[in-house]
Design a protein around this motif. Sequence first.
Motif, PDB file in Angstrom:
ATOM      1  N   ARG A   1       0.826  -1.199   0.000  1.00 56.88           N
ATOM      2  CA  ARG A   1       0.000   0.000   0.000  1.00 56.88           C
ATOM      3  C   ARG A   1       0.868   1.261   0.000  1.00 56.88           C
ATOM      4  O   ARG A   1       1.957   1.273   0.576  1.00 56.88           O
ATOM      5  CB  ARG A   1      -0.921  -0.007   1.221  1.00 56.88           C
ATOM      6  N   THR A   2       0.386   2.298  -0.659  1.00 57.44           N
ATOM      7  CA  THR A   2       1.113   3.566  -0.730  1.00 57.44           C
ATOM      8  C   THR A   2       0.535   4.554   0.286  1.00 57.44           C
ATOM      9  O   THR A   2      -0.643   4.491   0.645  1.00 57.44           O
ATOM     10  CB  THR A   2       1.038   4.168  -2.144  1.00 57.44           C
TER      11      THR A   2
ATOM     12  N   GLU B   1     -10.074  11.047   6.648  1.00 57.65           N
ATOM     13  CA  GLU B   1     -11.332  10.578   6.068  1.00 57.65           C
ATOM     14  C   GLU B   1     -11.138  10.054   4.651  1.00 57.65           C
ATOM     15  O   GLU B   1     -11.842   9.145   4.223  1.00 57.65           O
ATOM     16  CB  GLU B   1     -12.355  11.716   6.067  1.00 57.65           C
ATOM     17  N   ASN B   2     -10.195  10.635   3.914  1.00 56.43           N
ATOM     18  CA  ASN B   2      -9.976  10.217   2.526  1.00 56.43           C
ATOM     19  C   ASN B   2      -9.411   8.801   2.419  1.00 56.43           C
ATOM     20  O   ASN B   2      -9.610   8.127   1.411  1.00 56.43           O
ATOM     21  CB  ASN B   2      -9.032  11.200   1.826  1.00 56.43           C
ATOM     22  N   CYS B   3      -8.679   8.352   3.433  1.00 56.19           N
ATOM     23  CA  CYS B   3      -8.113   6.994   3.411  1.00 56.19           C
ATOM     24  C   CYS B   3      -8.769   6.092   4.456  1.00 56.19           C
ATOM     25  O   CYS B   3      -8.247   5.021   4.774  1.00 56.19           O
ATOM     26  CB  CYS B   3      -6.605   7.033   3.627  1.00 56.19           C
ATOM     27  N   ARG B   4      -9.909   6.561   5.021  1.00 59.26           N
ATOM     28  CA  ARG B   4     -10.646   5.804   6.035  1.00 59.26           C
ATOM     29  C   ARG B   4      -9.779   5.480   7.249  1.00 59.26           C
ATOM     30  O   ARG B   4      -9.824   4.371   7.790  1.00 59.26           O
ATOM     31  CB  ARG B   4     -11.231   4.529   5.432  1.00 59.26           C
ATOM     32  N   GLN B   5      -8.972   6.428   7.622  1.00 57.74           N
ATOM     33  CA  GLN B   5      -8.122   6.342   8.811  1.00 57.74           C
ATOM     34  C   GLN B   5      -7.068   5.229   8.736  1.00 57.74           C
ATOM     35  O   GLN B   5      -6.546   4.811   9.754  1.00 57.74           O
ATOM     36  CB  GLN B   5      -8.984   6.132  10.068  1.00 57.74           C
ATOM     37  N   THR B   6      -6.756   4.766   7.531  1.00 55.83           N
ATOM     38  CA  THR B   6      -5.746   3.709   7.390  1.00 55.83           C
ATOM     39  C   THR B   6      -4.345   4.277   7.185  1.00 55.83           C
ATOM     40  O   THR B   6      -3.351   3.606   7.472  1.00 55.83           O
ATOM     41  CB  THR B   6      -6.074   2.793   6.209  1.00 55.83           C
TER      42      THR B   6
ATOM     43  N   GLN C   1      -3.367   4.856   0.643  1.00 54.38           N
ATOM     44  CA  GLN C   1      -4.275   5.067  -0.476  1.00 54.38           C
ATOM     45  C   GLN C   1      -3.588   4.600  -1.762  1.00 54.38           C
ATOM     46  O   GLN C   1      -2.597   5.163  -2.186  1.00 54.38           O
ATOM     47  CB  GLN C   1      -4.642   6.549  -0.581  1.00 54.38           C
ATOM     48  N   GLY C   2      -4.097   3.526  -2.352  1.00 50.69           N
ATOM     49  CA  GLY C   2      -3.489   2.974  -3.555  1.00 50.69           C
ATOM     50  C   GLY C   2      -2.424   1.930  -3.230  1.00 50.69           C
ATOM     51  O   GLY C   2      -2.108   1.682  -2.053  1.00 50.69           O
ATOM     52  N   ARG C   3      -1.874   1.341  -4.309  1.00 52.21           N
ATOM     53  CA  ARG C   3      -0.836   0.317  -4.141  1.00 52.21           C
ATOM     54  C   ARG C   3       0.225   0.447  -5.232  1.00 52.21           C
ATOM     55  O   ARG C   3      -0.026   1.021  -6.285  1.00 52.21           O
ATOM     56  CB  ARG C   3      -1.440  -1.086  -4.196  1.00 52.21           C
ATOM     57  N   LEU C   4       1.380  -0.108  -4.958  1.00 50.31           N
ATOM     58  CA  LEU C   4       2.437  -0.222  -5.957  1.00 50.31           C
ATOM     59  C   LEU C   4       3.132  -1.561  -5.758  1.00 50.31           C
ATOM     60  O   LEU C   4       2.959  -2.224  -4.745  1.00 50.31           O
ATOM     61  CB  LEU C   4       3.423   0.941  -5.881  1.00 50.31           C
TER      62      LEU C   4
END
Length: 225
Positions: free
Chosen positions: A64-65, A101-106, A109-112
């Motif tokens: 995950r990025t 909020e944009n990454c749901r508190q994780t 966002q996205g992967r590589l």
Amino acid sequence: MVGEIRDVETADIAIRAAMTGHLVFSTLHTNDAVGGITRLIDMEVEPFLLASVVKAFLAQRLVRTICPDCVETVDYPKDYLEEIAFPIERGTIFKHGAGCENCRQTGYQGRLAIYEICLVTEPLKRLIMKKADGGELKQCAITQGMLTLRQDGWRRVLEGKTTIEEVVSGNANRRSHGRDHRLRRAGHRRLNLLSRCSFHGRPAPISRCKGTTRRSKAITWAGIR
């Protein structure tokens, strides 16, 4: 193109296609690139055939990025970085996602993808012929210039693309570290088998191995020529 090598019959099809001049791509379920060698030998592929037709093994895993909306810097303890064999001479402060909020508190966002490619060099061929174990094969590949999945992951950390936790949590060869048990495992491992013999200008045949109707978590393409 052979979707996935899971049994002796499919391995035989791929090897025979390579011997007749086709470029063959296929997939295998292994922990790393060198694991493809031992996996094929376990499938009763003759070592001399494996050494002569296979050119490279490519392992791939997704990480995950970092979320660009909540990125922040974190100073990691030196003892922790030494414990996970991180090159601390490159520093101890790296990027991390705080969560929003944009990454749901994780914090992600996205992967590589991170990669590990093992070229079947002459020294490695000699070890294959001797049926050396996986550890000896991997050490030989590293001395020949192979970068491991974790080393490629460190490169992505230094670029600010992903986090140390993400690389450590998804690494198949990780050891038990103090913080590793709290890390969530992420990404899929992929292994690409590339093998080549002489090219005769004919299109590669397409065959499906048994059980490929169900979607596999690890996707790999294979070709031989």
